[in-house]
Design a protein around this motif. Structure first.
Motif, short mmCIF file in Angstrom:
data_model
loop_
_atom_site.label_atom_id
_atom_site.label_comp_id
_atom_site.label_asym_id
_atom_site.label_seq_id
_atom_site.Cartn_x
_atom_site.Cartn_y
_atom_site.Cartn_z
N ALA A 82 0.84 -1.21 0.00
CA ALA A 82 0.00 0.00 0.00
C ALA A 82 0.87 1.26 0.00
O ALA A 82 0.56 2.24 -0.70
N THR A 83 1.97 1.24 0.75
CA THR A 83 2.86 2.40 0.79
C THR A 83 3.55 2.61 -0.56
O THR A 83 3.67 3.75 -1.04
N LEU A 84 3.98 1.51 -1.19
CA LEU A 84 4.63 1.64 -2.50
C LEU A 84 3.66 2.18 -3.55
O LEU A 84 4.03 3.04 -4.37
N LEU A 85 2.41 1.67 -3.52
CA LEU A 85 1.42 2.18 -4.48
C LEU A 85 1.11 3.65 -4.20
O LEU A 85 0.86 4.44 -5.14
N SER A 86 1.10 4.04 -2.93
CA SER A 86 0.85 5.45 -2.60
C SER A 86 2.00 6.33 -3.08
O SER A 86 1.78 7.46 -3.55
N GLU A 87 3.25 5.83 -2.97
CA GLU A 87 4.40 6.57 -3.51
C GLU A 87 4.25 6.75 -5.01
O GLU A 87 4.53 7.83 -5.55
N LEU A 88 3.80 5.68 -5.69
CA LEU A 88 3.58 5.78 -7.13
C LEU A 88 2.48 6.78 -7.44
O LEU A 88 2.56 7.58 -8.39
N GLY A 89 1.41 6.76 -6.63
CA GLY A 89 0.31 7.70 -6.84
C GLY A 89 0.74 9.13 -6.58
O GLY A 89 0.29 10.06 -7.27
N PHE A 118 4.89 9.10 5.85
CA PHE A 118 5.47 9.18 4.52
C PHE A 118 4.85 10.28 3.64
O PHE A 118 5.51 10.75 2.71
N PHE A 119 3.62 10.73 3.94
CA PHE A 119 2.94 11.59 2.96
C PHE A 119 2.39 12.89 3.54
O PHE A 119 1.82 13.69 2.80
#
Length: 891
Positions: free
Chosen positions: A404-411, A456-457
């Motif tokens: 979920a964190t990796l996909l959020s970084e991509l988003g 992270f965001f």
């Protein structure tokens, strides 16, 4: 030789013995409020009175208190030797129930009803021994004090401050005779001081503790009230039956508060006994797969309640639905006094919700106060750490949050917006709730997702501080939504799990019912069910029928559950209609748990489930077996009804055939006998004045001979029927050559009709046919005789034998006028509705009725018709293989 007359005394003794075996024994309880009131003395005194009336009385066990008056009464009665058990180096004498069942007196005395037997005894409690004696038809006298009654256990503890561990179920007293033995409290204390109850040292200790005036007074009142309720119960039940007004009580078993539940159960039992009504104990579990029978469930059964266990995650809705379904009038539940007001705002009390949902039901609240003041006041059952934390769930939760964190970084790289990043985390929280087990990981994932999003965001990055306006509220709502959604997901998972389990149970029942439809007898039904349960439960499961348990010596010893010891336990369950073996209080050393399969109070079979340490027998397994046993009982009953129906049809068919035969005989015998009687009378009346011509006399004598020959053949036909088994309507078959049977029949017919012409056609190959050669020979003789007599010509009779598929066909044809439509209809309808005699000497002949009976007994077929060329033709077939063999090969 003169027939020996039966002795009337022997007949009377035999009748008494049969009556003794059929009836259950009667129990008389000598009931008191404390030791020393005279229960044992009164029991022994009445036993002497019964012995004086001629009854066989035996002392099974009397507690040795060294009281002179009691010992004097014991000496006048026969005593059964006790059985010794060793416990920690001490020899303990106990009542020998096996010897009592073998001796089988009319009345047996067993003291101390609430006593707990020594380890290794047949039953754990003495009242279970007495139940066996009553089941065997033996009358029992016993003694008990009021403090040993299960429903009064908590009240006695409050009154005396002493906890009584040895108790007797209230159900044991429902239909028993109760004799109250009572003396004044002061007199009891005086006897105690004089050492008539205990020795001087023990008497002083008793007076200082249990034997206090206040205690004894209250116990005496309880005993009198208990006896009064016992007397009034029958009258109240009759009143309810006549008026139609009745109550039904329901008690909620709360596994989180076992002590409160015990108090509720005992309170309900006392109320139910006072009202003379039935009551139910309802236990609702979230998961039955790892749950064994609870102590409160056992207590409810001992108190006389019907225990019902349901699986559900919504206690409130389940209670409401069950109350409406069973027509409950009164609901009993516990009320926790010390409970946090804050928690009541968050979660209202269950009783308050039920009052609003089922206003037509009276709710009785039994107050309960705990020593500890807790927020929820729940003594939650401790779970093992291994069942809460598993590395698999940990890795799955961690991995999904990382994804979920990796996909959020991509988003974030593609600038999809912070709100969409929040949705990504909530989506993966749903996935965690879907994949993992329990609420813990979903809650952890909800909290971790909020922290990871903030770390992270949310600026400042890599920090849990929040400076941006509005984000604290966003994070709070994100946490609440994640928790709520994960909780909903877990509930949906649970509901889906319950639905899947119910569907699985329905599939099992459906599969079993399909298998029951193709079974033929009870043994096959039991074997099919045992195989199915063994595969389902992954353990050995055996089903014992009546033959298995009644004749254990002849049963094959295969596997641990087929030994004579285990069969003896199964036999006990079959006779006593109660569970026994592993995990019970009866025959605890068995290798399996044995459950009876009952229908209308009759034991149909016994289920034996092998014990397993790795896979214990849980409530879910017991409930599953109860469900299967219901279907099994229905299948056995249906099989019995089918067998009885077939037997009834068989008997009616026998009666119909017997009626046809007698009707045919009455018509067929009348004609030749009338001819013989008339001819003889004419010859006897011959005198000298009008002497008959010799030719006339000769014709009369020839007629007499023909009629006598016909009667002889009639007798041969009737005798041939006796070769058919009356019970099975089958014949003993052996392989015979077809051409030899035909040849013998033709030789016989030519003796009776020497001028007849018979043309025979046989198959080219040599054929051996399973048959009774004498009967088939009689069939051919009857058909050929019928053809000769009804062809009315000198034309030949045709006998043809041919082979068809798996059968041999015999044909007898003539060239006469043939059969009328009425005659054909009567033949194929079994000749049951004709108004005119078909079977007469000038008619179709009784031989055809016998022919049809013989062919059916051979599992063959019979047909009749007219030839195209003119004349009648009779055809019958015989199978070349036995019917039993064909059915066996088919399976």
């Amino acid at each position: 030789m003169e027939e020996q007359r039966l002795d009337p005394e022997q007949l009377l003794a035999k009748w008494k013995n049969t009556e003794q075996n059929l009836r259950s024994g009667r129990l008389k309880v000598f009931f008191g409020y404390a030791a020393g009131v005279g229960k044992t003395y009164a029991m022994l005194k009445e036993a002497h009175e019964q012995q004086a009336e001629g009854k066989t009385v035996l002392i099974g066990y009397v507690e040795p208190h060294a009281r002179p008056e009691t010992e004097a009464l014991v000496s006048g009665l026969p005593v059964l030797p006790t059985k010794q058990y060793e416990y920690k180096g001490i020899m303990i004498n106990e009542f020998d129930v096996e010897a009592a069942l073998q001796t089988k007196p009319e009345i047996i005395l067993v003291d101390e009803l609430a006593h707990t037997n020594a380890i290794g005894a047949r039953n754990r409690k003495r009242y279970q021994d007495i139940e066996e004696l009553l089941k065997a038809g033996i009358d029992v006298y016993t003694t008990v004090n009021v403090q040993h009654i299960e429903s009064l256990n908590d009240i006695v503890e409050q009154v005396t401050g002493v906890h009584i561990s040895e108790t007797v179920p209230d159900t044991f007293f429902e239909t028993r005779a109760l004799k109250v033995v009572d003396i004044e409290t002061e007199e009891l204390l005086e006897r105690l001081k004089q050492g008539k109850i205990y020795h001087s040292e023990n008497a002083k200790k008793a007076m200082a503790n249990f034997f206090k005036v206040d205690n004894l007074t209250l116990l005496r009142g309880l005993a009198i009230r208990k006896a009064s309720d016992h007397i009034n119960t029958t009258n109240q039940q009759e009143t309810q039956k006549n008026t139609g007004i009745h109550s039904k009580l329901l008690t909620i078993i709360d596994e989180k508060n076992p002590d409160m539940t015990k108090k509720c159960l005992r309170w309900t039992a006392r109320l139910a006994q006072a009202l003379g009504t039935e009551w139910i104990a309802l236990e609702i579990l979230e998961d039955m797969s790892e749950h064994s029978e609870s102590d409160n469930s056992k207590l409810a059964a001992k108190l006389g309640g019907e225990v019902v266990t349901l699986e559900s995650d919504n206690q409130r809705e389940t209670i409401v639905q069950y109350v409406k379904m069973r027509g409950v009038t009164d609901l009993v539940m516990g009320k926790i006094i010390k409970r946090s007001r804050f928690l009541r705002l968050y979660r209202p009390d269950l009783e308050d919700e039920l009052v609003a949902l089922i206003p037509e039901v009276d709710i009785h609240l039994v107050s309960y106060q705990s020593n500890k003041y807790l927020l929820n006041n729940y003594a939650v059952k401790k779970k093992k750490l291994q069942s809460i934390f598993t590395w698999k769930d940990f890795y799955m939760t961690s991995g999904l949050l990382i994804v979920a964190t990796l996909l959020s970084e991509l988003g974030l790289y593609y600038h999809i917006g912070d709100q969409n990043l929040i949705l990504i985390y909530i989506l993966f929280v749903l996935l965690v709730a879907r994949i993992t087990t329990g609420y813990l990981w979903a809650a952890i994932a909800s909290i971790a997702s909020v922290l990871m999003f903030n770390w992270f965001f949310v600026e400042p990055l890599f920090s849990l501080t929040v400076y941006k306006q509005g984000y604290p509220v966003t994070l709070i709502f994100m946490l609440l939504v994640a928790l709520l959604v994960s909780n909903l997901m877990m509930q949906i998972k649970k509901q889906a799990f319950y639905a899947m389990k119910r569907e699985h149970q329905l599939e099992i029942l459906y599969e079993l019912n399909k298998k029951y439809l193709v079974t033929h007898d009870q043994k096959e039904i039991l074997a099919t069910t045992a195989d199915y349960l063994s595969n389902m439960l992954d353990r050995e499961v055996l089903l014992y029928g009546e033959e298995d348990v009644k004749n254990p010596i002849g049963a094959p010893i295969k596997g641990p559950l087929r030994s004579l010891e285990e069969l003896a336990v199964a036999n006990w369950v079959f006779v006593n209609q109660k569970e026994a073996g592993y995990g019970t209080d009866t025959l605890m050393g068995a290798k399996a748990l044995y459950l009876p399969v009952l229908s209308n109070g009759i034991t149909l079979a016994v289920i034996g489930i092998e014990k397993s340490k790795e896979n214990p027998i849980t409530d879910e397994i017991i409930t599953f077996l109860e469900l299967i046993s219901t279907q099994l009982a229905l299948a056995i009953e249906q099989n019995k009804l089918t067998s009885e129906r077939q037997q009834i049809l068989f008997e009616s068919e026998k009666e119909r055939m017997r009626g046809n035969l007698l009707r045919a005989i009455s018509h067929d015998l009348r004609t030749p006998l009338t001819g013989i009687s008339g001819s003889v009378e004419t010859i006897l009346d011959d005198n000298g004045a009008s002497k008959l011509a010799e030719e006339t006399k000769r014709k009369l004598l020839i007629g007499i001979k023909d009629d006598a020959d016909w009667l002889i053949r009639m007798v041969e036909n009737l005798l041939s029927i006796t070769r058919i088994n009356e019970e099975t309507m089958k014949v003993a078959k052996s392989k015979e050559a077809a051409e030899e049977v035909v040849s013998t029949a033709i030789q016989r017919i030519r003796k009776s009709y020497p001028k007849s012409e018979i043309k025979v056609t046989l198959p080219d190959e040599f054929v051996l046919v399973p048959m009774d050669s004498i009967l088939i020979e009689q069939v051919l003789f009857n058909l050929m005789e019928n053809a000769i007599r009804h062809s009315h010509s000198e034309s030949p009779i045709f006998v043809t034998v041919s082979l068809i598929e798996k059968a041999i066909k015999f044909e007898v044809a003539d060239q006469g006028k043939g059969l009328t439509a009425e005659q054909l209809q009567l033949l194929f309808n079994g000749m049951t509705k004709q108004s005119t005699p078909v079977d007469s000497k000038s008619g179709m002949g009784i031989g055809l009725s016998i022919v049809k009976t013989i062919i059916l007994a051979h599992d063959g077929t019979l047909h009749a018709g007219n030839r195209v060329q003119g004349g009648a033709i009779f055809t019958f077939t015989l199978p070349l293989e036995r019917k039993e063999q064909r059915e066996w090969q088919r399976f």
